[in-house]
Design a protein around this motif. Structure first.
Motif, mmCIF file in Angstrom:
data_model
loop_
_atom_site.group_PDB
_atom_site.id
_atom_site.type_symbol
_atom_site.label_atom_id
_atom_site.label_comp_id
_atom_site.label_asym_id
_atom_site.label_seq_id
_atom_site.Cartn_x
_atom_site.Cartn_y
_atom_site.Cartn_z
ATOM 1 N N LEU A 49 2.766 5.948 7.420
ATOM 2 C CA LEU A 49 2.855 7.340 6.985
ATOM 3 C C LEU A 49 3.922 7.531 5.903
ATOM 4 C CD1 LEU A 49 2.564 9.215 10.407
ATOM 5 C CD2 LEU A 49 0.855 9.138 8.587
ATOM 6 N N ALA A 50 4.972 6.738 5.954
ATOM 7 C CA ALA A 50 6.068 6.881 4.999
ATOM 8 C C ALA A 50 5.849 6.106 3.708
ATOM 9 C CB ALA A 50 7.380 6.428 5.648
ATOM 10 N N SER A 51 4.806 5.295 3.657
ATOM 11 C CA SER A 51 4.605 4.403 2.513
ATOM 12 C C SER A 51 3.550 4.951 1.561
ATOM 13 C CB SER A 51 4.159 3.026 3.010
ATOM 14 O OG SER A 51 3.796 2.197 1.932
ATOM 15 N N PRO A 52 3.705 4.709 0.251
ATOM 16 C CA PRO A 52 2.648 5.096 -0.695
ATOM 17 C C PRO A 52 1.442 4.165 -0.651
ATOM 18 C CG PRO A 52 4.426 3.993 -1.858
ATOM 19 C CD PRO A 52 4.890 4.172 -0.444
ATOM 20 N N SER A 53 1.563 3.036 0.059
ATOM 21 C CA SER A 53 0.476 2.064 0.117
ATOM 22 C C SER A 53 0.335 1.505 1.524
ATOM 23 C CB SER A 53 0.721 0.911 -0.863
ATOM 24 O OG SER A 53 -0.223 -0.117 -0.663
ATOM 25 N N ALA A 54 -0.773 1.844 2.192
ATOM 26 C CA ALA A 54 -1.034 1.285 3.511
ATOM 27 C C ALA A 54 -1.241 -0.224 3.419
ATOM 28 C CB ALA A 54 -2.259 1.949 4.130
ATOM 29 N N THR A 55 -1.854 -0.682 2.328
ATOM 30 C CA THR A 55 -2.115 -2.113 2.165
ATOM 31 C C THR A 55 -0.830 -2.907 2.119
ATOM 32 O OG1 THR A 55 -4.140 -1.635 0.933
ATOM 33 C CG2 THR A 55 -3.248 -3.852 0.735
ATOM 34 N N SER A 56 0.137 -2.452 1.328
ATOM 35 C CA SER A 56 1.401 -3.186 1.226
ATOM 36 C C SER A 56 2.163 -3.162 2.546
ATOM 37 C CB SER A 56 2.266 -2.616 0.101
ATOM 38 O OG SER A 56 2.631 -1.273 0.375
ATOM 39 N N THR A 57 2.038 -2.061 3.288
ATOM 40 C CA THR A 57 2.694 -1.979 4.592
ATOM 41 C C THR A 57 2.058 -2.951 5.577
ATOM 42 O OG1 THR A 57 3.213 0.350 4.193
ATOM 43 C CG2 THR A 57 3.354 -0.426 6.467
ATOM 44 N N LEU A 58 0.719 -3.021 5.576
ATOM 45 C CA LEU A 58 0.035 -3.981 6.432
ATOM 46 C C LEU A 58 0.390 -5.418 6.045
ATOM 47 C CD1 LEU A 58 -3.565 -2.502 6.852
ATOM 48 C CD2 LEU A 58 -1.705 -2.541 8.528
ATOM 49 N N GLN A 59 0.496 -5.661 4.748
ATOM 50 C CA GLN A 59 0.856 -6.999 4.270
ATOM 51 C C GLN A 59 2.232 -7.402 4.809
ATOM 52 O OE1 GLN A 59 -1.199 -8.885 1.731
ATOM 53 N NE2 GLN A 59 -0.009 -10.419 2.818
ATOM 54 N N PRO A 141 -8.236 -5.578 -1.139
ATOM 55 C CA PRO A 141 -8.121 -4.210 -0.613
ATOM 56 C C PRO A 141 -7.961 -3.179 -1.734
ATOM 57 C CG PRO A 141 -6.705 -5.712 0.619
ATOM 58 C CD PRO A 141 -7.212 -6.477 -0.570
ATOM 59 N N PHE A 142 -8.434 -1.973 -1.480
ATOM 60 C CA PHE A 142 -8.388 -0.895 -2.462
ATOM 61 C C PHE A 142 -6.959 -0.666 -2.957
ATOM 62 C CE2 PHE A 142 -8.126 3.543 -3.794
ATOM 63 C CZ PHE A 142 -9.264 3.682 -4.591
ATOM 64 N N GLY A 143 -6.000 -0.635 -2.035
ATOM 65 C CA GLY A 143 -4.616 -0.376 -2.416
ATOM 66 C C GLY A 143 -4.069 -1.396 -3.387
ATOM 67 N N THR A 144 -4.489 -2.646 -3.230
ATOM 68 C CA THR A 144 -4.054 -3.696 -4.142
ATOM 69 C C THR A 144 -4.707 -3.523 -5.511
ATOM 70 O OG1 THR A 144 -3.753 -5.224 -2.292
ATOM 71 C CG2 THR A 144 -3.924 -6.199 -4.487
ATOM 72 N N VAL A 145 -6.002 -3.175 -5.505
ATOM 73 C CA VAL A 145 -6.740 -3.025 -6.762
ATOM 74 C C VAL A 145 -6.134 -1.916 -7.631
ATOM 75 C CG1 VAL A 145 -8.972 -2.332 -7.749
ATOM 76 C CG2 VAL A 145 -8.898 -3.937 -5.824
ATOM 77 N N VAL A 146 -5.728 -0.810 -7.019
ATOM 78 C CA VAL A 146 -5.285 0.356 -7.793
ATOM 79 C C VAL A 146 -3.767 0.473 -7.914
ATOM 80 C CG1 VAL A 146 -7.359 1.633 -7.119
ATOM 81 C CG2 VAL A 146 -5.254 1.936 -5.790
ATOM 82 N N GLN A 147 -3.039 -0.566 -7.541
ATOM 83 C CA GLN A 147 -1.583 -0.443 -7.493
ATOM 84 C C GLN A 147 -0.952 -0.121 -8.847
ATOM 85 O OE1 GLN A 147 0.158 -4.068 -6.028
ATOM 86 N NE2 GLN A 147 -0.951 -5.383 -7.471
ATOM 87 N N SER A 148 -1.602 -0.516 -9.964
ATOM 88 C CA SER A 148 -1.042 -0.217 -11.281
ATOM 89 C C SER A 148 -1.075 1.276 -11.605
ATOM 90 C CB SER A 148 -1.794 -0.996 -12.367
ATOM 91 O OG SER A 148 -3.147 -0.601 -12.431
ATOM 92 N N THR A 150 0.064 3.383 -9.569
ATOM 93 C CA THR A 150 1.206 3.877 -8.774
ATOM 94 C C THR A 150 0.795 5.070 -7.913
ATOM 95 O OG1 THR A 150 2.506 3.350 -10.753
ATOM 96 C CG2 THR A 150 3.694 4.275 -8.903
ATOM 97 N N PRO A 151 -0.222 4.896 -7.083
ATOM 98 C CA PRO A 151 -0.722 6.041 -6.302
ATOM 99 C C PRO A 151 0.247 6.461 -5.196
ATOM 100 C CG PRO A 151 -1.843 4.036 -5.642
ATOM 101 C CD PRO A 151 -0.980 3.669 -6.808
ATOM 102 N N SER A 152 0.186 7.731 -4.852
ATOM 103 C CA SER A 152 0.915 8.263 -3.704
ATOM 104 C C SER A 152 -0.103 8.686 -2.649
ATOM 105 C CB SER A 152 1.768 9.460 -4.111
ATOM 106 O OG SER A 152 0.954 10.497 -4.616
ATOM 107 N N ARG A 153 0.361 8.814 -1.417
ATOM 108 C CA ARG A 153 -0.513 9.210 -0.311
ATOM 109 C C ARG A 153 -0.068 10.557 0.249
ATOM 110 N NH1 ARG A 153 -3.319 5.118 3.086
ATOM 111 N NH2 ARG A 153 -2.565 6.228 4.922
ATOM 112 N N THR A 154 -1.033 11.427 0.490
ATOM 113 C CA THR A 154 -0.779 12.683 1.189
ATOM 114 C C THR A 154 -1.567 12.638 2.494
ATOM 115 O OG1 THR A 154 -0.530 13.911 -0.882
ATOM 116 C CG2 THR A 154 -0.952 15.187 1.109
ATOM 117 N N LEU A 199 -5.287 9.747 -1.713
ATOM 118 C CA LEU A 199 -4.494 8.984 -2.665
ATOM 119 C C LEU A 199 -4.595 9.641 -4.035
ATOM 120 C CD1 LEU A 199 -5.054 6.932 -0.312
ATOM 121 C CD2 LEU A 199 -4.878 5.129 -2.024
ATOM 122 N N ARG A 200 -3.440 9.812 -4.706
ATOM 123 C CA ARG A 200 -3.391 10.436 -6.024
ATOM 124 C C ARG A 200 -2.731 9.490 -7.026
ATOM 125 N NH1 ARG A 200 -4.076 16.004 -5.114
ATOM 126 N NH2 ARG A 200 -3.854 16.582 -2.913
#
Length: 224
Positions: A49-59, A141-148, A150-154, A199-200
């Motif tokens: 919940l605190a991270s902008p990327s669930a993928t990086s947190t899971l990693q 994963p989607f989060g890895t693909v779009v990391q450039s 710099t998406p945020s999560r709401t 994700l924005r």
């Protein structure tokens, strides 16, 4: 809210520890186990919940808890999956008349551990052609693909789905908790907690994706 959750968890663990000193260990094993599982699951949920990327947190979770020899998150895409958008979801994505949406349903794994099953409605014309191609052709994963971008999560909503503790457990006495301790049997397909989020992209804050994530017991496999 998170602070109150944290205080409640710490207090509950303290109660469990004191109870372990007062009664036979065999009587507290199930409760102690449930309290620990709940605390660790809440730790994982809070991190996501605190991270902008669930993928990086899971990693990081996969690596830190050594869930696999090669701690890499893989998205196993379900070919042909489809789920129409609701009107509310179209509003969440701020779709215009010319915007199309693609749907992706994946199982996110670390080695042989299932960590999450995720649904993703994304807006391809808000991504680059290279990103769309990668989403179509790879297990990235989607989060890895779009990391450039710099998406945020709401976060839209989140629920704790695995009922490890009975009722209003923060107000129950230790004997009631012990008597009603549930069976914490592991099941790889059991959802522990769920999150829905938008994700924005950073450049203009336009939504690029709406996700519905069901996190599984594989997150806690190192405790089993």
């Amino acid at each position: 809210m998170r602070l109150r959750f944290g205080i409640a968890i710490v207090a509950a663990l303290a109660v469990g520890l004191v109870a372990g000193l007062l009664i036979a260990p065999s009587e507290t094993d199930e409760l102690d186990r449930n309290l620990r599982l709940y605390a660790v699951a809440e730790q994982a949920r809070s991190a996501i919940l605190a991270s902008p990327s669930a993928t990086s947190t899971l990693q990081a979770w996969c690596r830190d808890h050594r869930l696999a020899p090669d701690p890499k998150i893989v998205a196993q895409n379900e070919a042909g999956a489809n789920a129409p958008l609701t009107d509310a979801q179209r509003t969440d994505l701020q779709l215009g008349a010319g915007d199309s949406v693609r749907y992706r349903r994946v199982r996110l794994t670390c080695g042989d551990r299932l960590l999450s099953e995720a649904e993703n409605w994304y807006v391809p014309n808000r991504l680059t052609p290279e990103m769309n191609d990668q989403l179509d052709r790879t297990t990235t994963p989607f989060g890895t693909v779009v990391q450039s971008l710099t998406p945020s999560r709401t976060t839209l909503r989140t629920t704790f789905d695995w009922q490890l503790l009975p009722g209003d457990w923060t107000r129950e006495d230790i004997s009631t908790l012990r008597e009603n301790a549930s069976d914490a049997t592991f099941d790889a397909n059991r959802t522990v907690f769920s999150i829905e989020a938008v994700l924005r992209r950073a450049s203009d804050r336009l939504p690029i994706s709406l996700v519905r994530e069901n996190y599984k017991q594989g997150l806690l496999a190192w405790l089993n």
